[in-house]
Design an enzyme around this catalytic site. Structure first.
Site, short mmCIF file in Angstrom:
data_model
loop_
_atom_site.label_atom_id
_atom_site.label_comp_id
_atom_site.label_asym_id
_atom_site.label_seq_id
_atom_site.Cartn_x
_atom_site.Cartn_y
_atom_site.Cartn_z
N HIS A 163 0.82 -1.22 0.00
CA HIS A 163 0.00 0.00 0.00
C HIS A 163 0.85 1.27 0.00
O HIS A 163 0.31 2.37 -0.20
CB HIS A 163 -0.92 0.02 1.22
CG HIS A 163 -1.99 -1.02 1.20
ND1 HIS A 163 -2.88 -1.17 0.16
CD2 HIS A 163 -2.31 -2.00 2.09
CE1 HIS A 163 -3.71 -2.17 0.41
NE2 HIS A 163 -3.37 -2.70 1.58
N ASP A 199 -2.89 -10.34 -2.54
CA ASP A 199 -3.47 -9.92 -1.27
C ASP A 199 -4.96 -9.61 -1.49
O ASP A 199 -5.38 -9.24 -2.59
CB ASP A 199 -2.74 -8.66 -0.80
CG ASP A 199 -3.04 -8.27 0.63
OD1 ASP A 199 -2.19 -8.56 1.49
OD2 ASP A 199 -4.10 -7.67 0.87
N HIS A 201 -6.49 -7.07 -0.45
CA HIS A 201 -6.62 -5.64 -0.67
C HIS A 201 -5.70 -5.20 -1.82
O HIS A 201 -4.54 -5.62 -1.90
CB HIS A 201 -6.26 -4.87 0.59
CG HIS A 201 -7.08 -5.29 1.78
ND1 HIS A 201 -6.62 -6.21 2.70
CD2 HIS A 201 -8.33 -4.94 2.16
CE1 HIS A 201 -7.56 -6.40 3.62
NE2 HIS A 201 -8.60 -5.64 3.31
N ASP A 288 -4.63 -12.73 3.36
CA ASP A 288 -5.92 -12.31 3.89
C ASP A 288 -7.09 -12.70 2.99
O ASP A 288 -8.23 -12.30 3.24
CB ASP A 288 -5.94 -10.81 4.20
CG ASP A 288 -5.30 -9.97 3.12
OD1 ASP A 288 -4.91 -10.50 2.07
OD2 ASP A 288 -5.17 -8.74 3.33
#
Length: 348
Positions: A163, A199, A201, A288
């Site tokens: 991120h 991931d 996200h 995740d």
């Protein structure tokens, strides 16, 4: 498979984060990496090394100098505001959104913290810089290992990185380890590098770093940003810009997606990577996607991660794995090592 482990990671241990309107204990905790390390040792997957040095110039090939300077001195500035701050983490309070200037570096520390961040869920601690810097060293060491002819290597590090952009942190990330490894591969002479982010996200920071480049292809499979963090990037129509047009691919999936549909997206992603004809692959290895993750929404089960590793190995590319998210802490070790073991078994 050789693992490069960040033994400074546990020094970065945030106390609280802002989550849906309240301060809650951080989801991103040292035990995440500890469980992976224990599982690697239990299965004897390969040697585990701790890099001794970090190439500062390599960090500056990805991140803006003023941002690196901020991270290096942020904690001292935070404590200088008030000695009591030594007992609490720093969280941003202000953000320069639309119509605000970004080119002027404010003298105020809280203002600069807002300039270089985008959420209130990423606490900066006394050891954030040491942990993030050592983690980048792991990513560089893993890339170097692959450049020396090894089929794959794993950077086991936290805080995660995907991120983080060239000049901002958020999503628990400060330095973009996957991007740093990718740039190192390019600088060493690999003509084209593919980055695959799996991931839950979207890897908004990695996308932003390479969005206008044709030498790096970024592909991400993730939760639909209409409803999932980071919300403002990760849509399917984001295909790159300028020289990078056509080299960015997002495959957003609905919350509740199970392994069969997720694996179809992976097959599509790998087909696009094969068409790009890269010399190496960097995998942002987020776990995740697991059905028990507390802040995500896919339905992958533990055995599925073996299949993921096998599919990644079939790409036939020198591969750098970089540890990202995964917040079902007790299961993250088995799930991560399943990917690596599946990869190794298929590659053999």
């Amino acid at each position: 498979m050789r693992t490069f482990y960040n033994d400074h990671h546990a020094l970065h241990h945030g106390k609280v984060e802002m989550f849906r309107g309240e301060l809650v204990p951080c989801f991103e905790v040292p035990a995440r990496a500890d469980y992976v390390l224990e599982e690697l040792k239990r299965r004897r997957l390969g040697a585990i090394d701790t890099p001794a040095e970090v190439d500062e110039a390599a960090l500056a090939r990805v991140h803006a100098p003023r941002y690196l300077d901020f991270l290096a001195g942020a904690w001292d500035e935070w404590v200088a505001l008030d000695p009591a701050n030594a007992q609490r983490d720093a969280l941003p309070s202000y953000w320069p959104i639309r119509s605000f200037r970004h080119d002027v570096l404010p003298a105020s520390f809280p203002a600069r913290m807002g300039l270089f961040s985008y959420d209130a869920g990423t606490p900066l601690t006394a050891a954030t810089w040491a942990a993030a810097r050592a983690g980048a060293g792991c990513a560089l060491a893993a890339a170097s290992h692959v450049l020396q002819g090894e089929r794959a290597a794993f950077a086991l590090t936290r805080p995660p990185g995907h991120h983080a952009g060239a000049d901002f942190f958020g999503g628990y990330c400060f330095l973009n380890n996957a991007a740093i490894a990718t740039q190192a591969l390019r600088d060493a002479g690999v003509d084209r590098v593919a980055v695959l982010d799996i991931d839950y996200h979207h890897g908004n920071g990695t996308q932003a770093i390479f969005y206008e480049r044709a030498d790096v292809q970024f592909t991400s499979i993730h939760g639909d940003p209409h409803t999932e963090y980071p919300y403002y990037l990760g849509y399917a129509d984001e295909q790159g810009a300028g020289a990078g047009l056509g080299f960015n691919r997002n495959l957003p999936l609905a919350r509740g997606t199970g392994f069969a549909a997720w694996r179809e997206a992976l097959r599509s992603a790998l087909a696009g990577i094969a068409a790009f004809k890269p010399g190496a692959l960097v995998v942002s290895l987020g776990l995740d996607t697991f059905e028990g993750d507390p802040i995500a929404g896919f339905k992958l089960a533990t055995p599925d991660y073996l299949r993921i590793g096998e599919d990644l190995a079939r790409a036939g590319l020198p591969t750098v794995f970089v540890f990202e998210g995964g917040y079902a802490v007790a299961e993250v070790g088995v799930n991560a090592v399943n990917v690596l073991e599946g990869f190794m078994q298929q590659a053999a």
